[in-house]
Write an enzyme that holds these catalytic residues in place. Structure first.
Site, short mmCIF file in Angstrom:
data_model
loop_
_atom_site.label_atom_id
_atom_site.label_comp_id
_atom_site.label_asym_id
_atom_site.label_seq_id
_atom_site.Cartn_x
_atom_site.Cartn_y
_atom_site.Cartn_z
N PRO A 1 11.62 -6.32 26.91
CG PRO A 1 11.29 -5.46 29.14
CD PRO A 1 10.90 -5.36 27.66
CE LYS B 1 8.58 -11.23 25.42
NZ LYS B 1 8.81 -10.58 24.12
CG ASN C 1 13.56 -9.08 17.15
OD1 ASN C 1 13.17 -9.74 16.50
ND2 ASN C 1 14.47 -8.18 17.04
#
Length: 277
Positions: free
Chosen positions: A2, A51, A166
């Site tokens: 995510p 994250k 990414n």
């Protein structure tokens, strides 16, 4: 994995459902927390840090979790069944009150710690792209600490700036016309690249759809990400893909060889993987 905007939206939804309410459900299905019972305590806030998800609870406690590659939290009405997006045996945590139930599927690194000890789990992170501590100058300075690193890998290093994954790495580099294997010290506008990272995450943080092109139709949301072999939306050159980074952290990286020309010197010398469609 995510992206930071997905984690931010997850924390925002958990905050709306849990904060200010007393917990009536507390069920942890990982050995290290099998005896933890938070019933009767009140959630004061839920926030994202890069994250990581931090659920702060009264008595100065914090419940930490990380989504990694496959974790997720879902919110549903108390009394109903949790969303059937994953089988029940993947549930790692349940937290609920009289109105809402938060279900954590495959969430990782669950731990309860004193709020004063939060730095143990998030203190290594760089400025959070979606946090109140966002500092563009510091993020750029962090990137410059390893001038010979490939910019594509440097952006994914959460110690430099927290929140880029990414997909956004590939998209931001395309938007700024930077080849992924360009050395950090050869990027001709690092401040502008950092500003674009901030802008695209903020533009997507309030909804689950992620678009860098401005379109939400399937197949049009992204410039290059997961479009290997398809024509570049800007110049029609076929998009290329190659793994970047050392295993097991290598990530499939997408770029347009025309819009993002190869630099005169590539980070890491000449041993980078050959590009392919």
């Amino acid at each position: 994995m995510p992206e930071g905007d997905t984690v931010w939206l997850t924390a925002s939804r958990l905050h709306k459902g849990l904060s200010g309410r007393q917990l009536t459900v507390s069920d942890f299905r990982v050995p290290a927390m099998a005896t933890v019972d938070l019933r009767g305590r009140t959630v004061t806030e839920v926030l994202a840090r890069g994250k990581h998800v931090l659920a702060r609870i009264d008595d100065d406690l914090t419940l930490h979790s990380h989504l990694r590659m496959d974790g997720s939290w879902y919110l549903s009405r108390t009394g109903g069944r949790p969303p059937r997006r994953h089988p029940d045996h993947l549930i790692r945590a349940l937290l609920g009150n009289a109105e809402w139930l938060a279900t954590g599927y495959r969430v990782h690194d669950l731990r309860l710690l004193a709020r004063a000890d939060e730095a143990r789990v998030v203190g290594h992170l760089g400025p959070d792209l979606l946090g109140p501590d966002w500092d563009a100058d510091q993020a750029a300075a962090n990137l410059r600490r390893d001038p010979a690193a490939a910019i594509g890998e440097a952006l994914l290093d959460q110690r430099n700036l927290a929140g880029i994954g990414n997909m956004y790495k590939c998209e931001v580099l395309f938007m700024e016309r930077v080849h992924p294997w360009t050395r950090v010290d050869d990027v001709p506008g690092l401040a502008e690249l950092v500003a674009t990272c901030h802008r695209v995450l903020r533009a997507n943080r309030d909804h689950p759809e992620q678009s860098t092109t401005g379109f939400t139709e399937r197949g049009r949301q992204h410039w290059v990400y997961e479009r290997s072999g398809q024509p570049c939306l800007r110049c029609r050159t076929p998009v290329r893909r190659a793994d970047q980074g050392a295993p097991p952290r290598a990530r499939g990286t997408y770029w347009c060889p025309t819009c993002q020309p190869e630099p005169a010197r590539r980070a890491g010398g000449d041993d980078q993987p050959a590009s392919r469609r």
